[in-house]
Write an enzyme that holds these catalytic residues in place. Structure first.
Site, PDB file in Angstrom:
ATOM      1  N   GLN A  31       0.827  -1.207   0.000  1.00  0.00           N
ATOM      2  CA  GLN A  31       0.000   0.000   0.000  1.00  0.00           C
ATOM      3  C   GLN A  31       0.864   1.260   0.000  1.00  0.00           C
ATOM      4  O   GLN A  31       2.068   1.206   0.268  1.00  0.00           O
ATOM      5  CB  GLN A  31      -0.899   0.005   1.240  1.00  0.00           C
ATOM      6  N   ASP A  86       0.399   0.421  13.916  1.00  0.00           N
ATOM      7  CA  ASP A  86       0.828   1.653  14.589  1.00  0.00           C
ATOM      8  C   ASP A  86       1.122   1.438  16.065  1.00  0.00           C
ATOM      9  O   ASP A  86       1.709   2.302  16.720  1.00  0.00           O
ATOM     10  CB  ASP A  86      -0.215   2.759  14.427  1.00  0.00           C
ATOM     11  N   ASP A 159      -7.880  -4.916  13.982  1.00  0.00           N
ATOM     12  CA  ASP A 159      -7.614  -3.492  13.765  1.00  0.00           C
ATOM     13  C   ASP A 159      -7.187  -3.331  12.311  1.00  0.00           C
ATOM     14  O   ASP A 159      -6.034  -3.049  12.012  1.00  0.00           O
ATOM     15  CB  ASP A 159      -6.526  -3.019  14.730  1.00  0.00           C
ATOM     16  N   THR A 161      -8.002  -2.169   8.035  1.00  0.00           N
ATOM     17  CA  THR A 161      -8.532  -1.045   7.274  1.00  0.00           C
ATOM     18  C   THR A 161     -10.032  -1.258   7.061  1.00  0.00           C
ATOM     19  O   THR A 161     -10.601  -2.251   7.505  1.00  0.00           O
ATOM     20  CB  THR A 161      -7.798  -0.910   5.926  1.00  0.00           C
TER      21      THR A 161
END
EC number: 2.5.1.23
Length: 281
Positions: A31, A86, A159, A161
């Site tokens: 991505q 993250d 978690d 997209t």
């Protein structure tokens, strides 16, 4: 002309941030990764043009994703996080008395960028990358493939997209069956499910697929900074857990900014037309 980062949602709806500068851009194997310095919300992490977080407000996503499930489970000791590169989700899980949390992230570049430029993880990502964290473990790989071959989790948190494009497989009946098998009894699965108003069809579809698999299915929403809020979450329960009830004593020990037991009571107040649609399924 002022510069802005705009994420476009369906039907021409957009969420915009005024930006000072672009800090980073890279096309990873999976991505496009971008980091911006915004005018009022700290740093913004975007993947393929979609906002993943802003550093001044990210807890409004990570807290409602993690803590309702952790507090509803009677004794969550082993946790799996799918995605979450993250580090914010693992950070919140570790506020609880867990024995182990495993994060499976497919894109190592997201982890590296988050570690070096986003820095919401309190040093967790560095320790996990080096295999030096006592409780938090990291696997670089496909969460779908991982969950096919691993079992024994009390809580599984997706978690990922949004429920469109490449992540759509994580909202399928096939995936949910692997999740169900990977959960202990009792066990809880939770996933973000997109914008209540703009991904309504995807929310309804995922809810319908979960109903085929889990013993109980719940839906809730929360206002998330940086997203087209309110943002939806879906919960699948294996065994006998009432997700509407949480351990308030354990909640008192948590460091929270957005979610708390009082907010838990409001989570389930979806718009009438969506509530009625889901109840008919």
């Amino acid at each position: 002309m002022e510069r802005a980062f705009i994420e476009w949602y369906p039907r021409g709806y957009g969420v915009a941030f005024k930006i000072k500068k672009k800090i980073y851009e890279k096309l990873s194997k999976y991505q496009k990764i971008e980091v911006y310095e915004t005018e009022g919300f700290g740093r913004l992490l975007a993947l393929d043009g979609t906002v993943q977080l802003v550093t001044l407000g990210e807890r409004s996503y990570h807290e409602p994703l993690v803590h309702p499930a952790m507090l509803a489970h009677p004794k969550p000791k082993r946790v799996l996080v799918i995605g979450g590169g993250d580090g914010g989700t693992v950070r919140e899980v570790l506020q609880h008395d867990v024995d182990e949390v495993i994060m499976v992230e497919i894109d190592e570049d997201v982890i590296m960028v988050s570690k070096d430029l986003i820095k919401i993880d309190n040093g967790l990502l560095e320790a996990m990358l080096n295999g030096k964290h006592e409780k938090a473990k990291l696997t670089i790989g496909d969460g779908f493939e991982f969950i096919k071959n691993n079992r024994g989790f009390d809580v599984i948190i997706a978690d990922s997209t949004d429920p469109v494009g490449p992540a759509k497989v994580l909202f399928s009946e096939e995936f949910y069956r692997y999740v169900y098998d990977a959960l202990n009894n009792p066990g809880i699965y939770v996933t973000q499910a997109g914008s209540v108003y703009l991904f309504t069809d995807e929310l309804i579809s995922a809810y319908k697929e979960m109903k085929k698999v889990f013993d109980r299915v719940y839906y809730y929403s929360f206002p998330v900074i940086g997203y087209a809020s309110p943002w939806a979450f879906l919960v699948g329960v294996k065994g006998d857990i009432d997700f509407t009830k949480i351990d308030r004593e354990r909640a008192k020990k948590l460091q929270l900014e957005y979610y708390d037991p009082l907010m838990h009571e409001t989570l389930f107040q979806m718009p009438k037309y969506i509530r009625e649609t889901l109840q008919r399924l």
